[in-house]
Design a protein around this motif. Structure first.
Motif, mmCIF file in Angstrom:
data_model
loop_
_atom_site.group_PDB
_atom_site.id
_atom_site.type_symbol
_atom_site.label_atom_id
_atom_site.label_comp_id
_atom_site.label_asym_id
_atom_site.label_seq_id
_atom_site.Cartn_x
_atom_site.Cartn_y
_atom_site.Cartn_z
ATOM 1 N N PHE A 314 -14.466 2.371 18.661
ATOM 2 C CA PHE A 314 -13.216 3.131 18.719
ATOM 3 C C PHE A 314 -12.087 2.207 19.182
ATOM 4 C CE2 PHE A 314 -16.620 6.174 19.218
ATOM 5 C CZ PHE A 314 -16.193 7.277 18.488
ATOM 6 N N GLN A 315 -10.963 2.231 18.446
ATOM 7 C CA GLN A 315 -9.826 1.389 18.788
ATOM 8 C C GLN A 315 -8.518 2.106 18.491
ATOM 9 O OE1 GLN A 315 -9.878 -2.677 17.363
ATOM 10 N NE2 GLN A 315 -12.085 -2.610 17.030
ATOM 11 N N ARG A 316 -7.478 1.671 19.179
ATOM 12 C CA ARG A 316 -6.123 2.129 18.876
ATOM 13 C C ARG A 316 -5.478 1.108 17.954
ATOM 14 N NH1 ARG A 316 -3.488 6.836 20.124
ATOM 15 N NH2 ARG A 316 -1.739 5.820 21.138
ATOM 16 N N ALA A 317 -4.946 1.597 16.816
ATOM 17 C CA ALA A 317 -4.335 0.696 15.839
ATOM 18 C C ALA A 317 -3.070 1.329 15.280
ATOM 19 C CB ALA A 317 -5.321 0.387 14.721
ATOM 20 N N LEU A 318 -2.231 0.506 14.693
ATOM 21 C CA LEU A 318 -1.008 0.992 14.075
ATOM 22 C C LEU A 318 -1.348 1.843 12.852
ATOM 23 C CD1 LEU A 318 1.171 -2.234 14.256
ATOM 24 C CD2 LEU A 318 1.442 -0.173 15.636
ATOM 25 N N ALA A 319 -0.653 2.956 12.694
ATOM 26 C CA ALA A 319 -0.858 3.839 11.551
ATOM 27 C C ALA A 319 -0.434 3.138 10.265
ATOM 28 C CB ALA A 319 -0.087 5.138 11.742
ATOM 29 N N ASP A 320 -1.228 3.310 9.211
ATOM 30 C CA ASP A 320 -0.940 2.631 7.950
ATOM 31 C C ASP A 320 0.391 3.068 7.343
ATOM 32 O OD1 ASP A 320 -3.285 1.254 8.139
ATOM 33 O OD2 ASP A 320 -4.435 2.653 6.909
ATOM 34 N N GLY A 321 0.734 4.347 7.501
ATOM 35 C CA GLY A 321 1.948 4.850 6.870
ATOM 36 C C GLY A 321 3.206 4.677 7.688
ATOM 37 N N ASP A 322 3.094 4.070 8.864
ATOM 38 C CA ASP A 322 4.256 3.907 9.734
ATOM 39 C C ASP A 322 4.933 2.566 9.435
ATOM 40 O OD1 ASP A 322 6.138 4.034 11.709
ATOM 41 O OD2 ASP A 322 4.764 3.531 13.333
ATOM 42 N N THR A 323 6.024 2.594 8.753
ATOM 43 C CA THR A 323 6.724 1.358 8.385
ATOM 44 C C THR A 323 7.414 0.702 9.577
ATOM 45 O OG1 THR A 323 8.688 2.644 7.769
ATOM 46 C CG2 THR A 323 7.083 2.145 6.026
ATOM 47 N N LEU A 324 7.619 1.456 10.658
ATOM 48 C CA LEU A 324 8.278 0.899 11.845
ATOM 49 C C LEU A 324 7.291 0.251 12.813
ATOM 50 C CD1 LEU A 324 10.816 3.795 12.562
ATOM 51 C CD2 LEU A 324 11.211 1.657 11.317
ATOM 52 N N ASN A 325 5.981 0.381 12.519
ATOM 53 C CA ASN A 325 4.947 -0.205 13.376
ATOM 54 C C ASN A 325 5.066 0.257 14.824
ATOM 55 O OD1 ASN A 325 3.757 -1.643 11.270
ATOM 56 N ND2 ASN A 325 5.123 -3.398 11.564
ATOM 57 N N GLN A 326 5.242 1.554 14.995
ATOM 58 C CA GLN A 326 5.358 2.107 16.339
ATOM 59 C C GLN A 326 4.280 3.154 16.630
ATOM 60 O OE1 GLN A 326 9.355 3.613 16.682
ATOM 61 N NE2 GLN A 326 10.262 1.566 16.909
ATOM 62 N N LYS A 327 3.816 3.862 15.615
ATOM 63 C CA LYS A 327 2.839 4.922 15.811
ATOM 64 C C LYS A 327 1.423 4.355 15.813
ATOM 65 C CE LYS A 327 1.251 9.305 13.863
ATOM 66 N NZ LYS A 327 1.392 10.273 12.746
ATOM 67 N N LYS A 328 0.651 4.715 16.827
ATOM 68 C CA LYS A 328 -0.730 4.261 16.926
ATOM 69 C C LYS A 328 -1.684 5.450 16.784
ATOM 70 C CE LYS A 328 -0.328 -0.034 19.541
ATOM 71 N NZ LYS A 328 -0.842 -0.808 20.688
ATOM 72 N N VAL A 329 -2.808 5.193 16.134
ATOM 73 C CA VAL A 329 -3.824 6.222 15.927
ATOM 74 C C VAL A 329 -5.182 5.649 16.334
ATOM 75 C CG1 VAL A 329 -2.557 7.343 14.058
ATOM 76 C CG2 VAL A 329 -4.163 5.497 13.533
ATOM 77 N N TRP A 330 -6.142 6.559 16.558
ATOM 78 C CA TRP A 330 -7.495 6.131 16.870
ATOM 79 C C TRP A 330 -8.248 5.857 15.570
ATOM 80 C CZ3 TRP A 330 -9.319 4.422 21.249
ATOM 81 C CH2 TRP A 330 -8.713 4.836 22.448
ATOM 82 N N ILE A 331 -8.904 4.722 15.491
ATOM 83 C CA ILE A 331 -9.770 4.401 14.373
ATOM 84 C C ILE A 331 -11.178 4.185 14.909
ATOM 85 C CG2 ILE A 331 -7.916 3.393 12.997
ATOM 86 C CD1 ILE A 331 -8.955 0.640 13.794
ATOM 87 N N TYR A 332 -12.163 4.196 14.015
ATOM 88 C CA TYR A 332 -13.550 4.058 14.447
ATOM 89 C C TYR A 332 -14.357 3.463 13.303
ATOM 90 C CZ TYR A 332 -13.585 8.466 11.909
ATOM 91 O OH TYR A 332 -13.393 9.437 10.954
ATOM 92 N N GLN A 333 -15.601 3.103 13.610
ATOM 93 C CA GLN A 333 -16.486 2.468 12.640
ATOM 94 C C GLN A 333 -17.680 3.385 12.389
ATOM 95 O OE1 GLN A 333 -17.268 -1.688 13.359
ATOM 96 N NE2 GLN A 333 -19.300 -1.570 12.463
#
Length: 377
Positions: A314-333
C-alpha cells in the motif's frame, strides 16, 4: 580527437545506470541503504506470492526457509523439494528459487537450504562505443549480466507439540549473499534471520526477524586502465571498495483456519512488515519506524485444489488524472493464484502485479513442489 563529454555521456548512460543500480559509485566506508538486497523481498513459491506475501504465520512447507524458518517443522517424515521460475518486465529480469527441507528421524528438527537468483542479462556495455577520433563503432559493444544470489541455510526446532494439534517452533537462517555486475563489481555479504511460530488447529501466529544482526555487503570494483580512462574523461567517479548495510526488519503475522463445509476450508492471514531504516511510503510512515500490511486468503477443496488472493504494498501516489500533481490516492499491489495437489506432487500458480492497480505490470509465476518419499526397508 576525443568526442565531447556531453555527447559521449549519452552513449555511456546505459552502462553507467546498470552499474550504479547495483553498486553505487561513491567510496563510502559503510552506509545503510533503505532498499539494499531488495531481491530478497520478492518472495518464494507461487502459493505465498498468490496470497500477497502473507505467509509468516501459516507457512508449513519447504518455502518456510524463506518466509519463516520456524515453519520448516511442518515438513514431516519425507524431504520436500520446491522450485520456481518467474520473468519480469517482458523477460528482462529473471527470478529463480529452489528449496530443500529434510526432517530428522524424530520429526522434531528440520534442516533446509534455499537458493535465490535475480538477474538481468545482456546489458549493453557502451564504454568503448565511441572511438578516440569521435566515430561510433557498434562492433565495440559488448554485453554483461548483473546477478544477485542468496544462499539460505536453515534449521528449525519443534519446541512443543500436543495431541490437540498445537505446535510451537523456532528456527533460524544463516544467509550468504553474492552480487556480481559483469567483471566490474562483486559483493559478498552475510546475515542472520530468526523466526518463531505457533500453529493450532485454527489459529496461527508467527514472527520473523530478518537481517537480525544487520546484513552487510562488501563491494569490490575492478576496472582496466582503459575503462578507468573512459570513466575519467566522461567525468565519472571511479568506484573503490565500499560496504552497504541492510537494517533489521520485523514481520509479524496471524492467521485463522476455518471450515466452510466438510469439503471446503478457508485460511486467512494478515502480516505487518516493520522496517527501522527511516520514513517509507507505507500505511504507517514515521522516522525511524514504518509499517506495511499484507493480507492473504486461501480456499481449499478436499485438500486437493486451492484458489488464493492477496494484497500488499500500500502506497500514497499522485492521481493519474490530476494534471496539477497535487491529489494523492492510495494504491496497492494485488495478486491471485491457484494450486493443485496430486499425491506427492504440487503445482502452484500466481498472477501478480509488480506495480499497482492503476499502472499494471502483471507477471505469471509457476512453482513445483515434491515430497521425496523414502524407500521403505
Amino acid at each position: 580527437m576525443l568526442i565531447l563529454k556531453e555527447d559521449r555521456m549519452k552513449y555511456l548512460r546505459p552502462f553507467i545506470i546498470a552499474l550504479l543500480f547495483m553498486a553505487g559509485t561513491k567510496p563510502l566506508l559503510a552506509q545503510f541503504r533503505k532498499y539494499s538486497n531488495e531481491f530478497l523481498n520478492i518472495g518464494a513459491g507461487a502459493r505465498g506470492l498468490g496470497m500477497g506475501g502473507a505467509q509468516v504465520a501459516g507457512v508449513e512447507d519447504v518455502t518456510a526457509g524463506y518466509w519463516n524458518p520456524a515453519g520448516l517443522t511442518g515438513v514431516k517424515n519425507d524431504p520436500q523439494l520446491s522450485i520456481m521460475h518467474a520473468e519480469y518486465f517482458a523477460g528482462i529480469g529473471k527470478y529463480d528459487y529452489a528449496g530443500l527441507a529434510i526432517p530428522t528421524a524424530n520429526n522434531k528438527r528440520t534442516i533446509g537450504i534455499s537458493v535465490l537468483r535475480f538477474a538481468v542479462d545482456d546489458i549493453p556495455n557502451t564504454l568503448f562505443l565511441v572511438e578516440p577520433d569521435g566515430t561510433i563503432n557498434y562492433n565495440n559493444i559488448q554485453t554483461f549480466s548483473s546477478a544477485d544470489y542468496a544462499f539460505l541455510l536453515s534449521m528449525a526446532q519443534e519446541l512443543k507439540s500436543s495431541r490437540e494439534g498445537r505446535r510451537v517452533s523456532f528456527g533460524g537462517n544463516a544467509k550468504i549473499i553474492h552480487r556480481k555486475v559483469g567483471s566490474f563489481a562483486t559483493a559478498w555479504g552475510f546475515g542472520i534471520d530468526a523466526g518463531f511460530q505457533v500453529i493450532d488447529k485454527k489459529w496461527r501466529f508467527g514472527i520473523t526477524a530478518r537481517d537480525l544482526t544487520t546484513t552487510f555487503n562488501a563491494w569490490t570494483f575492478t576496472f582496466t586502465d582503459r575503462e578507468k580512462e573512459v570513466l575519467y574523461l566522461t567525468n565519472n567517479e571511479i568506484p573503490i571498495k565500499s560496504t552497504e548495510l541492510t537494517a533489521p526488519r520485523l514481520v509479524i503475522g496471524g492467521g485463522y483456519n476455518f471450515k466452510i463445509s466438510k469439503s471446503i476450508s478457508m485460511m486467512a492471514e494478515a502480516n505487518i512488515d516493520l522496517t527501522f531504516d527511516g520514513r517509507r511510503n507505507t500505511v504507517i510512515s514515521s522516522d525511524p519506524l514504518s509499517a506495511d500490511p499484507k493480507l492473504g486468503l486461501e480456499a481449499t477443496y478436499k485438500d486437493v485444489f486451492s484458489i488464493r488472493a492477496g494484497i500488499n504494498n500500500f502506497q500514497r501516489a499522485l492521481a493519474d488524472g490530476d494534471t496539477l500533481n497535487q491529489k494523492k490516492v492510495w494504491i496497492y499491489q494485488p495478486a491471485i493464484g491457484a494450486g493443485f495437489k496430486l499425491n506427492n506432487f504440487y503445482i502452484d500458480y500466481a498472477f501478480t502485479n509488480l506495480a499497482n492497480q492503476s499502472n499494471p505490470l502483471f507477471t505469471h509465476i509457476f512453482s513445483l513442489k515434491f515430497n521425496l518419499k523414502k524407500k521403505e526397508k
